[in-house]
Design a protein around this motif. Structure first.
Motif, PDB file in Angstrom:
ATOM      1  N   LEU A  78       4.372 -29.496  18.821  1.00  0.00           N
ATOM      2  CA  LEU A  78       3.708 -28.208  18.657  1.00  0.00           C
ATOM      3  C   LEU A  78       4.651 -27.196  18.033  1.00  0.00           C
ATOM      4  N   SER A  79       4.094 -26.348  17.183  1.00  0.00           N
ATOM      5  CA  SER A  79       4.892 -25.265  16.608  1.00  0.00           C
ATOM      6  C   SER A  79       5.123 -24.208  17.695  1.00  0.00           C
ATOM      7  N   ALA A  80       5.987 -23.272  17.416  1.00  0.00           N
ATOM      8  CA  ALA A  80       6.280 -22.211  18.394  1.00  0.00           C
ATOM      9  C   ALA A  80       5.021 -21.395  18.686  1.00  0.00           C
ATOM     10  N   ARG A  81       4.227 -21.129  17.668  1.00  0.00           N
ATOM     11  CA  ARG A  81       2.983 -20.370  17.858  1.00  0.00           C
ATOM     12  C   ARG A  81       1.995 -21.148  18.718  1.00  0.00           C
ATOM     13  N   GLU A  82       1.872 -22.454  18.476  1.00  0.00           N
ATOM     14  CA  GLU A  82       0.969 -23.282  19.278  1.00  0.00           C
ATOM     15  C   GLU A  82       1.437 -23.367  20.728  1.00  0.00           C
ATOM     16  N   GLN A  83       2.745 -23.445  20.945  1.00  0.00           N
ATOM     17  CA  GLN A  83       3.273 -23.484  22.305  1.00  0.00           C
ATOM     18  C   GLN A  83       2.979 -22.174  23.036  1.00  0.00           C
ATOM     19  N   GLU A  84       3.148 -21.048  22.351  1.00  0.00           N
ATOM     20  CA  GLU A  84       2.877 -19.747  22.975  1.00  0.00           C
ATOM     21  C   GLU A  84       1.388 -19.616  23.305  1.00  0.00           C
ATOM     22  N   LEU A  85       0.533 -20.017  22.385  1.00  0.00           N
ATOM     23  CA  LEU A  85      -0.911 -19.971  22.620  1.00  0.00           C
ATOM     24  C   LEU A  85      -1.293 -20.874  23.789  1.00  0.00           C
ATOM     25  N   SER A  86      -0.675 -22.030  23.859  1.00  0.00           N
ATOM     26  CA  SER A  86      -0.937 -22.961  24.960  1.00  0.00           C
ATOM     27  C   SER A  86      -0.553 -22.345  26.307  1.00  0.00           C
ATOM     28  N   GLN A  87       0.573 -21.652  26.352  1.00  0.00           N
ATOM     29  CA  GLN A  87       1.010 -21.002  27.595  1.00  0.00           C
ATOM     30  C   GLN A  87       0.034 -19.901  28.013  1.00  0.00           C
ATOM     31  N   TRP A  88      -0.451 -19.118  27.049  1.00  0.00           N
ATOM     32  CA  TRP A  88      -1.426 -18.071  27.361  1.00  0.00           C
ATOM     33  C   TRP A  88      -2.729 -18.661  27.886  1.00  0.00           C
ATOM     34  N   ILE A  89      -3.183 -19.731  27.270  1.00  0.00           N
ATOM     35  CA  ILE A  89      -4.430 -20.371  27.715  1.00  0.00           C
ATOM     36  C   ILE A  89      -4.259 -20.938  29.122  1.00  0.00           C
ATOM     37  N   LYS A  90      -3.123 -21.559  29.389  1.00  0.00           N
ATOM     38  CA  LYS A  90      -2.860 -22.080  30.743  1.00  0.00           C
ATOM     39  C   LYS A  90      -2.860 -20.942  31.767  1.00  0.00           C
ATOM     40  N   ALA A  91      -2.222 -19.819  31.408  1.00  0.00           N
ATOM     41  CA  ALA A  91      -2.174 -18.671  32.325  1.00  0.00           C
ATOM     42  C   ALA A  91      -3.576 -18.121  32.581  1.00  0.00           C
ATOM     43  N   LEU A  92      -4.410 -18.053  31.543  1.00  0.00           N
ATOM     44  CA  LEU A  92      -5.789 -17.581  31.723  1.00  0.00           C
ATOM     45  C   LEU A  92      -6.594 -18.525  32.604  1.00  0.00           C
ATOM     46  N   ILE A  93      -6.418 -19.829  32.411  1.00  0.00           N
ATOM     47  CA  ILE A  93      -7.155 -20.799  33.222  1.00  0.00           C
ATOM     48  C   ILE A  93      -6.725 -20.719  34.682  1.00  0.00           C
ATOM     49  N   VAL A  94      -5.409 -20.656  34.929  1.00  0.00           N
ATOM     50  CA  VAL A  94      -4.915 -20.562  36.307  1.00  0.00           C
ATOM     51  C   VAL A  94      -5.349 -19.238  36.933  1.00  0.00           C
ATOM     52  N   GLY A  95      -5.242 -18.149  36.170  1.00  0.00           N
ATOM     53  CA  GLY A  95      -5.678 -16.843  36.683  1.00  0.00           C
ATOM     54  C   GLY A  95      -7.172 -16.819  36.988  1.00  0.00           C
ATOM     55  N   GLY A  96      -7.971 -17.422  36.111  1.00  0.00           N
ATOM     56  CA  GLY A  96      -9.403 -17.509  36.348  1.00  0.00           C
ATOM     57  C   GLY A  96      -9.732 -18.326  37.582  1.00  0.00           C
ATOM     58  N   PHE A  97      -9.015 -19.430  37.773  1.00  0.00           N
ATOM     59  CA  PHE A  97      -9.226 -20.268  38.957  1.00  0.00           C
ATOM     60  C   PHE A  97      -8.864 -19.505  40.233  1.00  0.00           C
ATOM     61  N   ILE A  98      -7.748 -18.786  40.204  1.00  0.00           N
ATOM     62  CA  ILE A  98      -7.336 -18.007  41.378  1.00  0.00           C
ATOM     63  C   ILE A  98      -8.352 -16.907  41.666  1.00  0.00           C
ATOM     64  N   LEU A  99      -8.818 -16.210  40.632  1.00  0.00           N
ATOM     65  CA  LEU A  99      -9.812 -15.151  40.812  1.00  0.00           C
ATOM     66  C   LEU A  99     -11.119 -15.712  41.373  1.00  0.00           C
ATOM     67  N   PHE A 100     -11.578 -16.848  40.849  1.00  0.00           N
ATOM     68  CA  PHE A 100     -12.791 -17.485  41.338  1.00  0.00           C
ATOM     69  C   PHE A 100     -12.625 -17.919  42.799  1.00  0.00           C
ATOM     70  N   SER A 101     -11.487 -18.530  43.123  1.00  0.00           N
ATOM     71  CA  SER A 101     -11.232 -18.975  44.496  1.00  0.00           C
ATOM     72  C   SER A 101     -11.186 -17.787  45.455  1.00  0.00           C
ATOM     73  N   TRP A 102     -10.558 -16.719  45.039  1.00  0.00           N
ATOM     74  CA  TRP A 102     -10.452 -15.515  45.858  1.00  0.00           C
ATOM     75  C   TRP A 102     -11.847 -14.944  46.126  1.00  0.00           C
ATOM     76  N   ALA A 103     -12.687 -14.847  45.071  1.00  0.00           N
ATOM     77  CA  ALA A 103     -14.042 -14.307  45.227  1.00  0.00           C
ATOM     78  C   ALA A 103     -14.888 -15.222  46.116  1.00  0.00           C
ATOM     79  N   LEU A 104     -14.754 -16.523  45.954  1.00  0.00           N
ATOM     80  CA  LEU A 104     -15.498 -17.469  46.795  1.00  0.00           C
ATOM     81  C   LEU A 104     -15.048 -17.377  48.253  1.00  0.00           C
TER      82      LEU A 104
END
Length: 137
Positions: A78-104
């Protein structure tokens, strides 16, 4: 009409399929070395094995469309840009999962509180308990 002897490379399924789609004068003009190079070029364009390999077609109005869904382990660098985008997407997915779990979890606690008849605020209700009871009535 002169009979042409087939070489071993011409018996290859990929090459014979390719040659069948050409006019005879063109297909007979290839040397064995050229056909071998064509086979190598064709083989390098094939997709590898994937865990998910879904292909199909569908008709919409007067046209036919095809789709391909491939998924599997990424073996590319992966290029540096792809790696950074991948990290942001992972953070959004984990944050979304935590938010959903908290609300549930909060919803479950609220429903449990309401089922036990605990009223934290005098004459105030969110209406969730009434809605939940109506689902099973």
């Amino acid at each position: 009409m002169r009979k042409v002897l087939k070489t071993a490379i011409q018996d290859d399924p990929q090459i014979s399929n390719l040659l069948e789609r050409m006019p005879d004068d063109v297909s007979q003009s290839f040397s064995e070395k050229q056909l071998t190079c064509l086979k190598v070029a064709l083989a390098s364009r094939q997709w590898g094995q994937h865990k998910i390999d879904l292909r199909g077609t569908f008709k919409w109005f007067h046209y036919r469309y095809y789709f391909v869904v491939l998924a599997g382990k990424n073996r590319r660098e992966l290029s540096a840009r792809e790696q950074e985008l991948s990290q942001w997407i992972k953070a959004l997915i984990v944050g979304g999962f935590i938010l959903f779990s908290w609300a549930l979890g909060l919803l479950s606690l609220y429903l449990l509180k309401s089922a036990l008849g605990i009223n934290l605020f005098g004459d105030f209700s969110l209406g969730i308990w009434d809605w939940f009871k109506a689902l099973f009535a």
